[in-house]
Design an enzyme around this catalytic site. Structure first.
Site, PDB file in Angstrom:
ATOM      1  N   HIS A 275       3.038  -8.190   1.806  1.00 20.29           N
ATOM      2  CA  HIS A 275       2.094  -8.750   2.883  1.00 20.29           C
ATOM      3  C   HIS A 275       0.671  -8.274   1.989  1.00 20.29           C
ATOM      4  O   HIS A 275       0.729  -7.874   0.410  1.00 20.29           O
ATOM      5  CB  HIS A 275       1.736  -7.394   3.815  1.00 20.29           C
TER       6      HIS A 275
ATOM      7  N   HIS B 276      -2.000  -5.804   1.450  1.00 23.94           N
ATOM      8  CA  HIS B 276      -2.727  -4.565   1.288  1.00 23.94           C
ATOM      9  C   HIS B 276      -3.251  -4.331  -0.454  1.00 23.94           C
ATOM     10  O   HIS B 276      -1.854  -4.742  -0.911  1.00 23.94           O
ATOM     11  CB  HIS B 276      -2.346  -3.678   1.855  1.00 23.94           C
TER      12      HIS B 276
ATOM     13  N   HIS C 102       6.758   3.454   1.085  1.00 23.83           N
ATOM     14  CA  HIS C 102       6.353   4.582   0.792  1.00 23.83           C
ATOM     15  C   HIS C 102       7.019   5.369   1.022  1.00 23.83           C
ATOM     16  O   HIS C 102       7.974   5.640   1.843  1.00 23.83           O
ATOM     17  CB  HIS C 102       5.163   4.740   1.700  1.00 23.83           C
TER      18      HIS C 102
ATOM     19  N   HIS D 150       1.427  -4.547  11.394  1.00 25.43           N
ATOM     20  CA  HIS D 150       0.887  -3.696   9.808  1.00 25.43           C
ATOM     21  C   HIS D 150      -0.699  -4.807   9.473  1.00 25.43           C
ATOM     22  O   HIS D 150      -1.565  -4.244   9.652  1.00 25.43           O
ATOM     23  CB  HIS D 150       1.911  -3.009   9.503  1.00 25.43           C
TER      24      HIS D 150
ATOM     25  N   ASP E  76       5.801  -2.510   4.292  1.00 24.35           N
ATOM     26  CA  ASP E  76       4.921  -1.408   5.649  1.00 24.35           C
ATOM     27  C   ASP E  76       5.790  -1.456   6.562  1.00 24.35           C
ATOM     28  O   ASP E  76       4.297  -1.103   7.417  1.00 24.35           O
ATOM     29  CB  ASP E  76       3.253  -1.524   5.039  1.00 24.35           C
TER      30      ASP E  76
ATOM     31  N   ASP F 280      -2.314  -1.783  -2.265  1.00 20.32           N
ATOM     32  CA  ASP F 280      -1.539  -1.450  -2.738  1.00 20.32           C
ATOM     33  C   ASP F 280      -0.025  -1.457  -3.117  1.00 20.32           C
ATOM     34  O   ASP F 280       0.723  -1.006  -3.517  1.00 20.32           O
ATOM     35  CB  ASP F 280      -1.554   0.307  -2.247  1.00 20.32           C
ATOM     36  N   HIS F 281       0.186  -3.027  -3.029  1.00 20.10           N
ATOM     37  CA  HIS F 281       1.059  -3.616  -2.564  1.00 20.10           C
ATOM     38  C   HIS F 281       0.854  -5.342  -4.027  1.00 20.10           C
ATOM     39  O   HIS F 281       2.012  -6.072  -3.749  1.00 20.10           O
ATOM     40  CB  HIS F 281       1.654  -4.208  -1.131  1.00 20.10           C
TER      41      HIS F 281
HETATM   42 ZN   LIG Z   1       0.484  -2.242   4.065  1.00 21.22          ZN
END
Ligand SMILES: [Zn+2]
Length: 255
Positions: free
Chosen positions: A56, A58, A171, A114, A133, A60-61
């Site tokens: 996805h 985001h 995570h 998400h 996530d 942090d990915h």
């Molecule tokens: Zn995420």
């Protein structure tokens, strides 16, 4: 040579994971949270990065996609519905598509909630799933772009994978997730056992993942919203599962 995985931490609590096909040498990074630990993992394993499989959009990915692609010339595979928000995408995929990683193959499962275009990669032959996530060990992602009903049906799709499927999530949240889950099912003995196991792993500096879908179904309240005891536990006996799920997710947000 069988498929191998290599798991490591990135950023604050993100997981980086490499999936490697020993026959062809193909190696994928599942998401790209941070370049330095991913490069360190490639050095440790001696594997050469050929693909990035994005779950996805985001940051942090996806934050390290451009740096890794310019260095390794790897292919970037991303969900079609979020491709515009993800840098340097080479190939987009949707529900039902198959992604080849050397001689291995992953089925794409759309798991919105998400984010609206979130996907999971299921390597059925290897009994591994990378769920980003959407599903965490004893938890699930925040419902940021979708709604609880959408997230509940996405979680049910993952719950329907074979029990011996090991899943890797985005995570390390397990300790906090268990603390919350105990408030929903204080008498669940499997959850109590998972608490002990996770504490020991964390004390020894070990990851708490992967976990099998079969084990997770017995302890993760977000996969259990359609069980009478879970509905009763949040004072919602007889209510639809999606509503029970929404209540559990709302409580977790406040926890
Ligand atoms: Zn995420």
């Amino acid at each position: 040579m069988p498929a191998e995985t290599h798991l490591f931490l990135c950023l604050k609590d993100n997981y980086g994971v490499l999936m490697h096909d020993g026959e062809s040498g193909a190696t994928a990074s599942i998401d790209a949270p941070e370049a330095a630990p991913i490069e360190a993992a490639l050095k440790t394993t001696g594997w050469k990065l050929t693909d990035i499989l994005v779950t996805h959009h985001h940051a942090d990915h996806t934050g390290a996609i451009e740096a890794l692609k310019s260095k390794y010339k790897c292919r970037v595979v991303a969900p079609e519905k979020e491709a515009a928000k993800i840098p340097a995408v080479d190939e987009t995929v949707r529900e039902g598509d198959t992604v080849a990683l050397g001689n291995l193959a992953a089925n794409v499962i759309e798991t919105p909630g998400h984010t609206l275009g979130h996907i999971a990669y299921w390597f059925h032959g290897e009994k591994l799933a990378f769920v980003g996530d959407t599903l965490f060990s004893i938890g699930c992602g925040r419902v940021i772009e979708g709604d609880p009903e959408m997230m509940w049906s996405s979680l049910k799709k993952l719950r329907d994978l074979p029990n011996d499927t090991e899943f890797y999530c985005g995570h390390e949240y397990t300790a906090a997730n268990i603390k919350f889950a105990r408030t929903i099912e204080p008498d669940n003995p499997v959850l109590a056992a998972r608490e002990v196991e996770a504490r020991q792993e964390i004390e020894r500096g070990l990851p708490t993942i992967p976990v099998t879908i079969g084990d997770e179904k017995l302890a993760n309240p977000f996969l259990r919203a359609d069980l009478p005891e879970v509905a009763a536990g949040v004072g919602m006996a007889g209510r639809p599962a999606a509503e029970v799920f929404a209540e559990i997710r709302a409580r977790k947000n406040r926890f």
